[in-house]
Design an enzyme around this catalytic site. Structure first.
Site, mmCIF file in Angstrom:
data_model
loop_
_atom_site.group_PDB
_atom_site.id
_atom_site.type_symbol
_atom_site.label_atom_id
_atom_site.label_comp_id
_atom_site.label_asym_id
_atom_site.label_seq_id
_atom_site.Cartn_x
_atom_site.Cartn_y
_atom_site.Cartn_z
ATOM 1 N N LYS A 1 0.802 -1.236 0.000
ATOM 2 C CA LYS A 1 0.000 0.000 0.000
ATOM 3 C C LYS A 1 0.832 1.283 0.000
ATOM 4 O O LYS A 1 0.360 2.320 -0.458
ATOM 5 C CB LYS A 1 -0.931 0.025 1.222
ATOM 6 C CG LYS A 1 -2.098 -0.929 1.123
ATOM 7 C CD LYS A 1 -3.021 -0.732 2.316
ATOM 8 C CE LYS A 1 -4.118 -1.769 2.323
ATOM 9 N NZ LYS A 1 -5.107 -1.517 3.380
ATOM 10 N N ASP B 1 -9.801 3.174 2.517
ATOM 11 C CA ASP B 1 -9.811 2.561 3.856
ATOM 12 C C ASP B 1 -10.392 3.524 4.887
ATOM 13 O O ASP B 1 -11.147 3.130 5.772
ATOM 14 C CB ASP B 1 -8.390 2.175 4.290
ATOM 15 C CG ASP B 1 -7.889 0.932 3.580
ATOM 16 O OD1 ASP B 1 -8.729 0.108 3.159
ATOM 17 O OD2 ASP B 1 -6.652 0.781 3.443
#
Ligand code: ATR
Length: 274
Positions: free
Chosen positions: A71, A107
């Site tokens: 990520k 997220d």
């Protein structure tokens, strides 16, 4: 699941990816809303990450989800990164805009939406445990919604630097007894399979909180959430976050709203092996 000459691919890039719940959620929603898209998982090692990004462009994939451990690293291979994702320091969603790859973070949307389904965030006192990527997304989202944050972490220096960035208090994990708040969030990996017997707190400590949110979603009900119920707290399962972030990514790829509730249900069934 049908696939033909016009099918567009959305890739999950991570390692490992074999137990991901994203394909069942995304493929169900693509089919339901009539998109000829296919979500498929790719186990990509660190040294192949750059090539995998080139592959997205070369094969004109519609986009991708990026998961552990890529990520952060992925950002330098993209054409642009949206400012919120930059601030959080992590990208979990990539959109292919006519050959230009742009990185996003959904997220934090997943975390906020999961909490807001249960309670308001504004002015609430929230203890966030952890200082890694998930905690950074939570800290960003909560500060945007004017929650009153306290950050706790095993490594105190990391809690301190995150707290400094978001202008809030921090404490060591050994000081949990002293905190009373509206919500406790576990943004560490403690309690995740196979270590399902572990919890970041004691039941006694949980009595000082009205609600508990565990970002860990496997198992569905972690030891922390079981203890929280015993302590009389309202609980928010990590799978809610997963479903809401999936719905937000879906919207980035397709421009259409996805039903996060339905995605949650199918992910829960899949996790239970049904
Ligand atoms: P992620 O991107 O999923 O948040 P990460 O960046 O590796 O993962 O962060 C993991 C977080 O879980 C960290 O806050 C870590 O604490 P440290 O900063 O002290 O390493 C926390 N963590 C992991 N295992 C832990 C444990 N056994 N006890 C307490 N905290 C733990």
């Amino acid at each position: 699941m049908k696939s033909d000459a016009k099918t567009k691919i959305v890739a999950l890039i991570g390692s490992p990816v074999e137990h991901s719940l994203s394909p069942v959620m995304q493929n169900m929603m693509f089919a339901r809303l009539g998109f000829n898209y296919l979500y498929s998982c790719f186990n990509v090692k660190k040294e192949e990450l750059e090539n995998s990004v080139k592959g997205i462009r070369a094969m004109d994939f519609a986009g991708a989800n990026i998961t552990v451990p890529h990520k952060i690293e992925i950002m330098r291979f993209l054409d642009s990164v949206e400012p919120v994702a930059k601030k959080i320091g992590a990208v979990n969603t990539v959109v292919n805009m006519k050959g230009k790859l742009r990185g996003y973070n959904t997220d934090f949307i997943g975390i906020i939406s999961a909490i807001e389904e249960a309670m308001e965030i504004s002015n609430k006192k929230i203890l966030l445990i952890g200082a890694g990527g998930a905690a950074r997304a939570a800290a960003y989202g909560i500060s945007q919604k004017n929650g009153r944050l306290i950050i706790a972490n095993r490594t105190l220096e990391k809690a301190q630097s995150l707290a400094q960035e978001f202008g809030c208090e921090h404490i060591g994990l050994d000081k949990l007894d002293s905190i009373k708040a509206d919500l406790l969030i576990n943004a560490t990996s403690v309690g995740m399979v196979p270590d399902t017997g572990k919890s970041i707190t004691t039941i006694k400590q949980l009595r000082n909180f009205s609600a508990v949110f565990d970002i860990v979603y496997n198992p569905f009900e972690t030891r922390l959430l079981k203890d929280a119920k015993k302590a009389g707290c309202r609980t928010i399962p990590g799978l809610k976050m997963l479903a809401y972030q999936a719905a937000a990514s879906f919207e980035l790829w397709t421009g259409k709203k996805a039903d996060a509730g339905l995605m949650f249900k199918i992910a829960k069934k899949s996790l239970a092996g049904e």
